[in-house]
Design a protein around this motif. Structure first.
Motif, PDB file in Angstrom:
ATOM      1  N   PHE A 150      -0.617  -0.397   7.364  1.00 56.81           N
ATOM      2  CA  PHE A 150      -0.589  -0.795   5.943  1.00 56.81           C
ATOM      3  C   PHE A 150       0.744  -1.471   5.606  1.00 56.81           C
ATOM      4  O   PHE A 150       1.722  -1.337   6.329  1.00 56.81           O
ATOM      5  N   ASP A 168       0.836  -1.200   0.000  1.00 53.09           N
ATOM      6  CA  ASP A 168       0.000   0.000   0.000  1.00 53.09           C
ATOM      7  C   ASP A 168       0.871   1.251   0.000  1.00 53.09           C
ATOM      8  O   ASP A 168       0.399   2.352  -0.233  1.00 53.09           O
ATOM      9  N   CYS A 169       2.151   1.030   0.314  1.00 46.98           N
ATOM     10  CA  CYS A 169       3.026   2.184   0.449  1.00 46.98           C
ATOM     11  C   CYS A 169       4.465   1.748   0.178  1.00 46.98           C
ATOM     12  O   CYS A 169       4.850   0.638   0.528  1.00 46.98           O
ATOM     13  N   VAL A 176      -0.896   4.455  11.088  1.00 46.71           N
ATOM     14  CA  VAL A 176      -1.945   3.934  10.221  1.00 46.71           C
ATOM     15  C   VAL A 176      -1.614   2.531   9.707  1.00 46.71           C
ATOM     16  O   VAL A 176      -2.519   1.812   9.283  1.00 46.71           O
ATOM     17  N   ARG A 193      -4.319   5.436  -2.463  1.00 48.60           N
ATOM     18  CA  ARG A 193      -5.396   6.321  -2.039  1.00 48.60           C
ATOM     19  C   ARG A 193      -5.911   5.909  -0.649  1.00 48.60           C
ATOM     20  O   ARG A 193      -6.179   6.738   0.197  1.00 48.60           O
ATOM     21  N   LYS A 194      -6.004   4.587  -0.419  1.00 48.56           N
ATOM     22  CA  LYS A 194      -6.516   4.114   0.873  1.00 48.56           C
ATOM     23  C   LYS A 194      -5.664   4.604   2.030  1.00 48.56           C
ATOM     24  O   LYS A 194      -6.161   5.053   3.050  1.00 48.56           O
ATOM     25  N   MET A 195      -4.351   4.504   1.832  1.00 52.31           N
ATOM     26  CA  MET A 195      -3.461   4.938   2.907  1.00 52.31           C
ATOM     27  C   MET A 195      -3.544   6.453   3.100  1.00 52.31           C
ATOM     28  O   MET A 195      -3.553   6.937   4.223  1.00 52.31           O
ATOM     29  N   ASP A 205      -6.096   8.366   2.566  1.00 49.16           N
ATOM     30  CA  ASP A 205      -7.340   8.676   3.280  1.00 49.16           C
ATOM     31  C   ASP A 205      -7.208   8.349   4.771  1.00 49.16           C
ATOM     32  O   ASP A 205      -7.752   9.059   5.616  1.00 49.16           O
ATOM     33  N   ALA A 206      -6.468   7.284   5.067  1.00 52.27           N
ATOM     34  CA  ALA A 206      -6.264   6.931   6.477  1.00 52.27           C
ATOM     35  C   ALA A 206      -5.462   8.020   7.182  1.00 52.27           C
ATOM     36  O   ALA A 206      -5.788   8.434   8.299  1.00 52.27           O
ATOM     37  N   VAL A 207      -4.415   8.512   6.501  1.00 54.34           N
ATOM     38  CA  VAL A 207      -3.601   9.585   7.089  1.00 54.34           C
ATOM     39  C   VAL A 207      -4.440  10.843   7.287  1.00 54.34           C
ATOM     40  O   VAL A 207      -4.373  11.509   8.311  1.00 54.34           O
ATOM     41  N   SER A 209      -7.528  10.979   7.862  1.00 51.05           N
ATOM     42  CA  SER A 209      -8.545  10.819   8.909  1.00 51.05           C
ATOM     43  C   SER A 209      -7.979  11.165  10.282  1.00 51.05           C
ATOM     44  O   SER A 209      -8.714  11.302  11.254  1.00 51.05           O
ATOM     45  N   MET A 210      -6.669  11.328  10.367  1.00 54.44           N
ATOM     46  CA  MET A 210      -6.073  11.709  11.653  1.00 54.44           C
ATOM     47  C   MET A 210      -6.011  13.228  11.713  1.00 54.44           C
ATOM     48  O   MET A 210      -5.177  13.853  11.069  1.00 54.44           O
TER      49      MET A 210
END
Ligand code: UDP
Ligand code: MG
Length: 318
Positions: A190, A118-119, A188, A165-167, A169-171, A173-174
């Motif tokens: 991943f 994811d990264c 987060v 993109r998922k990661m 969005d997770a970042v 959200s903080m």
């Protein structure tokens, strides 16, 4: 449809590095013909010609976007703004001084776009060119923070990441005010692939970090990702209560057996001073957390935008 990759670049007084960076990144992006690119420059309230340089690039190349802050809010705020602004299916964060080699991009791209990770993050394996004393403190610092925090902080990791993109969005959200990106990325989770590289010197301009700034940043990071210092303060208090209790018993027994009521005045002063010091230390630790809580509860904006490329286009179309 091609995948859109957003390159997010925080810039603070980087007029001399900007153009070199742009040319370098365009060269690398041409090699990745499978993807489309956008370049999001965040001007962190620079007081040199950084913004003008970015505007020039935007006029030349419509893929260049920018966000310009109303004043200097710091790199963490700039990274957040860039991530919020980026529209890509994948987002890369990197410095403008070419200390994050763009040549690693194809490898990062393959790792994440293939879906295996994811990264992809870059990790500097040597600290060559850095003053030895700074490397020494850095090593001690990482040792301490990793003992104190459950979130793993890896030495040499830079804020150079290629994320899905998922990661991202997770970042995003903080929403914390006290942002320490290294900790946030690590928090987060991943699947992350680490790509190692040798330390590179800045192409132009100079670093914004003094030893003192790094020290304060380090303390803030510990506060943001660990509450162990509070436990430490409490444990210290308990330990000294225990020592005092033992000493009281020793003194009572001694006085009853030998009758020596006034001896030991100097040692008494030492003990009082030490206890006073420890109390201030514990208060200081609590105060640090209280201060952070205070700042979080105010819910102030993390950055304020003065201008983006949309304002520039509007002006031009008038
Ligand atoms: N930067 C920023 N705001 C600041 C300080 C730095 O946006 O208040 C940017 C800077 O322009 C650069 C990146 O953050 O792109 C890293 O800064 P620097 O090279 O000074 O840090 P170092 O590489 O020495 O850790
Ligand atoms: Mg740098």
């Amino acid at each position: 449809m091609k995948n859109l990759v957003s390159i997010v670049v925080p810039c603070y007084n980087e007029e001399s590095a900007l153009k070199i960076f742009y040319e370098e990144i365009v060269k690398v992006s041409k090699k990745l013909s499978a993807a489309a690119f956008e370049f999001v420059f965040v001007d962190d309230g620079s007081n040199d010609r950084t913004l003008e340089e970015i505007e020039k690039l935007h006029k030349r190349d419509q893929r260049v976007k920018f966000v310009s802050f109303s004043r200097n809010f710091g790199k963490e705020a700039a990274l957040l703004a860039g991530l919020e602004y980026a529209k890509g299916d994948y987002v890369v964060t990197m410095d403008v001084d070419l200390q994050d080699p763009p040549s690693l991009l194809p490898e990062m791209y393959d790792a994440v776009v293939s879906g295996n990770y994811d990264c992809a993050g870059a990790r500097r394996v040597s600290r060559k060119g850095e003053p030895p004393i700074r490397s020494f403190f850095a090593r001690i610092y990482y040792w301490i923070i990793n003992r104190l925090s459950k979130v793993e902080m890896i030495d040499g990791v830079r804020d150079y990441r290629f994320m899905s993109r998922k990661m991202v969005d997770a970042v995003l959200s903080m929403r914390e005010y006290n942002r320490y990106s290294k900790g946030i990325f690590s928090f987060v989770g991943f699947r992350t692939k680490w790509i190692e590289f040798e330390h590179v010197e800045r192409v132009a301009g100079e670093t914004h970090w003094s030893f003192w700034k790094l020290f304060v940043y380090g303390i803030e990071a510990i506060c943001a990702f660990s509450t162990v210092p509070l436990v430490f303060a409490a444990a210290l208090g308990l330990l000294f209560c225990f020592v005092a209790f033992v000493m009281i018993i020793v003194i009572i027994v001694k006085t009853l057996a030998f009758g020596d009521p006034v001896g030991g005045w100097p040692s008494m002063i030492c003990v009082i001073l030490m206890m006073g010091g420890l109390q201030m230390l514990a208060l200081g630790i609590i105060g640090q957390y209280l201060a952070k809580t205070y700042l979080e509860t105010k819910r102030r904006p993390i950055y304020l935008v003065r201008e983006t490329e949309k304002d520039l286009d509007r002006k031009a179309n008038k």
